[in-house]
Design a protein around this motif. Structure first.
Motif, PDB file in Angstrom:
ATOM      1  N   ALA A   1       3.704  -9.556 -14.269  1.00 36.78           N
ATOM      2  CA  ALA A   1       3.472  -9.027 -12.931  1.00 36.78           C
ATOM      3  C   ALA A   1       4.688  -8.297 -12.384  1.00 36.78           C
ATOM      4  O   ALA A   1       5.813  -8.764 -12.474  1.00 36.78           O
ATOM      5  CB  ALA A   1       3.081 -10.142 -11.984  1.00 36.78           C
ATOM      6  N   ASP A   2       4.438  -7.135 -11.804  1.00 37.67           N
ATOM      7  CA  ASP A   2       5.456  -6.384 -11.087  1.00 37.67           C
ATOM      8  C   ASP A   2       5.529  -6.929  -9.670  1.00 37.67           C
ATOM      9  O   ASP A   2       4.602  -7.573  -9.208  1.00 37.67           O
ATOM     10  CB  ASP A   2       5.063  -4.903 -10.996  1.00 37.67           C
ATOM     11  CG  ASP A   2       5.259  -4.165 -12.302  1.00 37.67           C
ATOM     12  OD1 ASP A   2       4.658  -3.098 -12.428  1.00 37.67           O
ATOM     13  OD2 ASP A   2       5.988  -4.646 -13.168  1.00 37.67           O
ATOM     14  N   PRO A   3       6.612  -6.628  -8.951  1.00 41.00           N
ATOM     15  CA  PRO A   3       6.635  -7.007  -7.542  1.00 41.00           C
ATOM     16  C   PRO A   3       5.532  -6.258  -6.797  1.00 41.00           C
ATOM     17  O   PRO A   3       5.064  -5.216  -7.245  1.00 41.00           O
ATOM     18  CB  PRO A   3       8.015  -6.555  -7.063  1.00 41.00           C
ATOM     19  CG  PRO A   3       8.688  -5.913  -8.208  1.00 41.00           C
ATOM     20  CD  PRO A   3       7.790  -5.964  -9.397  1.00 41.00           C
ATOM     21  N   VAL A   4       5.151  -6.773  -5.664  1.00 37.77           N
ATOM     22  CA  VAL A   4       4.107  -6.152  -4.861  1.00 37.77           C
ATOM     23  C   VAL A   4       4.504  -4.721  -4.496  1.00 37.77           C
ATOM     24  O   VAL A   4       5.610  -4.471  -4.043  1.00 37.77           O
ATOM     25  CB  VAL A   4       3.870  -6.969  -3.572  1.00 37.77           C
ATOM     26  CG1 VAL A   4       2.899  -6.274  -2.647  1.00 37.77           C
ATOM     27  CG2 VAL A   4       3.376  -8.366  -3.907  1.00 37.77           C
ATOM     28  N   GLN A   5       3.575  -3.785  -4.728  1.00 36.44           N
ATOM     29  CA  GLN A   5       3.795  -2.402  -4.309  1.00 36.44           C
ATOM     30  C   GLN A   5       3.711  -2.366  -2.796  1.00 36.44           C
ATOM     31  O   GLN A   5       2.833  -2.980  -2.211  1.00 36.44           O
ATOM     32  CB  GLN A   5       2.717  -1.486  -4.901  1.00 36.44           C
ATOM     33  CG  GLN A   5       2.742  -1.374  -6.386  1.00 36.44           C
ATOM     34  CD  GLN A   5       3.886  -0.524  -6.890  1.00 36.44           C
ATOM     35  OE1 GLN A   5       4.421   0.317  -6.183  1.00 36.44           O
ATOM     36  NE2 GLN A   5       4.281  -0.749  -8.113  1.00 36.44           N
TER      37      GLN A   5
ATOM     38  N   LEU B   1      -3.573  -6.217  -3.244  1.00 37.16           N
ATOM     39  CA  LEU B   1      -4.669  -5.471  -2.637  1.00 37.16           C
ATOM     40  C   LEU B   1      -4.525  -5.372  -1.124  1.00 37.16           C
ATOM     41  O   LEU B   1      -5.000  -4.410  -0.514  1.00 37.16           O
ATOM     42  CB  LEU B   1      -6.007  -6.100  -3.015  1.00 37.16           C
ATOM     43  CG  LEU B   1      -6.386  -5.911  -4.484  1.00 37.16           C
ATOM     44  CD1 LEU B   1      -7.605  -6.758  -4.832  1.00 37.16           C
ATOM     45  CD2 LEU B   1      -6.620  -4.450  -4.807  1.00 37.16           C
ATOM     46  N   GLY B   2      -3.857  -6.335  -0.516  1.00 34.30           N
ATOM     47  CA  GLY B   2      -3.567  -6.248   0.919  1.00 34.30           C
ATOM     48  C   GLY B   2      -2.697  -5.043   1.226  1.00 34.30           C
ATOM     49  O   GLY B   2      -2.917  -4.323   2.211  1.00 34.30           O
ATOM     50  N   GLU B   3      -1.715  -4.795   0.372  1.00 31.57           N
ATOM     51  CA  GLU B   3      -0.862  -3.605   0.534  1.00 31.57           C
ATOM     52  C   GLU B   3      -1.664  -2.332   0.306  1.00 31.57           C
ATOM     53  O   GLU B   3      -1.496  -1.335   0.999  1.00 31.57           O
ATOM     54  CB  GLU B   3       0.337  -3.656  -0.418  1.00 31.57           C
ATOM     55  CG  GLU B   3       1.395  -4.664  -0.016  1.00 31.57           C
ATOM     56  CD  GLU B   3       2.083  -4.323   1.293  1.00 31.57           C
ATOM     57  OE1 GLU B   3       2.445  -3.146   1.514  1.00 31.57           O
ATOM     58  OE2 GLU B   3       2.261  -5.242   2.110  1.00 31.57           O
ATOM     59  N   PHE B   4      -2.567  -2.372  -0.675  1.00 35.83           N
ATOM     60  CA  PHE B   4      -3.403  -1.206  -0.947  1.00 35.83           C
ATOM     61  C   PHE B   4      -4.327  -0.933   0.239  1.00 35.83           C
ATOM     62  O   PHE B   4      -4.481   0.214   0.674  1.00 35.83           O
ATOM     63  CB  PHE B   4      -4.207  -1.408  -2.236  1.00 35.83           C
ATOM     64  CG  PHE B   4      -4.957  -0.186  -2.665  1.00 35.83           C
ATOM     65  CD1 PHE B   4      -4.292   0.972  -3.016  1.00 35.83           C
ATOM     66  CD2 PHE B   4      -6.336  -0.196  -2.720  1.00 35.83           C
ATOM     67  CE1 PHE B   4      -4.987   2.114  -3.415  1.00 35.83           C
ATOM     68  CE2 PHE B   4      -7.045   0.925  -3.122  1.00 35.83           C
ATOM     69  CZ  PHE B   4      -6.367   2.089  -3.461  1.00 35.83           C
ATOM     70  N   ALA B   5      -4.925  -1.975   0.800  1.00 39.60           N
ATOM     71  CA  ALA B   5      -5.799  -1.805   1.971  1.00 39.60           C
ATOM     72  C   ALA B   5      -5.012  -1.237   3.147  1.00 39.60           C
ATOM     73  O   ALA B   5      -5.498  -0.344   3.854  1.00 39.60           O
ATOM     74  CB  ALA B   5      -6.423  -3.151   2.345  1.00 39.60           C
ATOM     75  N   LYS B   6      -3.814  -1.733   3.344  1.00 45.04           N
ATOM     76  CA  LYS B   6      -2.947  -1.228   4.424  1.00 45.04           C
ATOM     77  C   LYS B   6      -2.689   0.269   4.224  1.00 45.04           C
ATOM     78  O   LYS B   6      -2.739   1.057   5.171  1.00 45.04           O
ATOM     79  CB  LYS B   6      -1.635  -2.021   4.402  1.00 45.04           C
ATOM     80  CG  LYS B   6      -0.727  -1.812   5.559  1.00 45.04           C
ATOM     81  CD  LYS B   6       0.427  -2.810   5.412  1.00 45.04           C
ATOM     82  CE  LYS B   6       1.557  -2.545   6.329  1.00 45.04           C
ATOM     83  NZ  LYS B   6       2.674  -3.479   6.110  1.00 45.04           N
TER      84      LYS B   6
END
Length: 178
Positions: free
Chosen positions: A21-25, A91-96
């Protein structure tokens, strides 16, 4: 797959271990990545210089663009369409990012994939459930459902030459083109 002169891909890859896993984008990185993805066609301009200089500038501008991608590695259990805590954070970051004004006009195809474990029929259903799981999370996070089109792709388009590799269990989001 290519649309226009280059493909813009956000791959959410479901693996069986956190070791990859990479860090959260961050949502801002995602916005910047996709904000330049609109294919507005070739630019028009005037070249000032000799005919030879203009021809050489035109050739340099017509060079094929590099394929651009942004990967987020997310855990996803074997034979599962459930999103774990890490997947939800990513996915929270992607939704944001999708709710940002700069991306408000974009729609996305959410493509679910599997590895080769299981029958073709089972994998088609599982890949559809994975795509729908991601789409449901995004809509629950405030992204308009009309902007997201979940599609199950089954075992097609492996990311790894080994069809059983866990990296093949993933969801990819692509900008939807007309």
């Amino acid at each position: 797959m290519q649309w226009g002169s280059s493909a813009f891909v956000l791959a959410v890859v479901f693996c069986s271990t956190h070791a990859f896993a990479d860090p959260v984008q961050k949502s801002e990185d995602i916005v910047k990545f996709f904000a330049g993805a609109a294919d507005l066609g070739k630019s028009r301009g005037i070249c000032v210089g000799s005919e030879e200089e203009c021809k050489s500038k035109k050739k340099a501008n017509d060079a094929p663009a590099e394929k651009s991608s942004l990967d987020m590695l997310i855990n996803f259990g074997l034979n599962s369409a459930e999103l774990d805590t890490t997947a939800r954070a990513e996915l929270g970051e992607f939704a944001k990012a999708l709710k940002d004004n700069r991306l408000s006009t974009f729609s996305f195809v959410v493509e679910g994939y599997t590895d080769a474990t299981g029958t073709v029929h089972y994998n088609e259903g599982l890949s559809q459930r994975r795509a729908q799981s991601v789409a449901a999370f995004l809509t629950a996070s405030g992204v308009e459902a009309a902007r997201i089109n979940p599609i199950g792709m089954g075992e097609k388009n492996s990311r790894s030459p080994n069809p059983y590799d866990p990296v093949n269990r993933r969801v990819e989001m692509r900008i939807k083109t007309q």
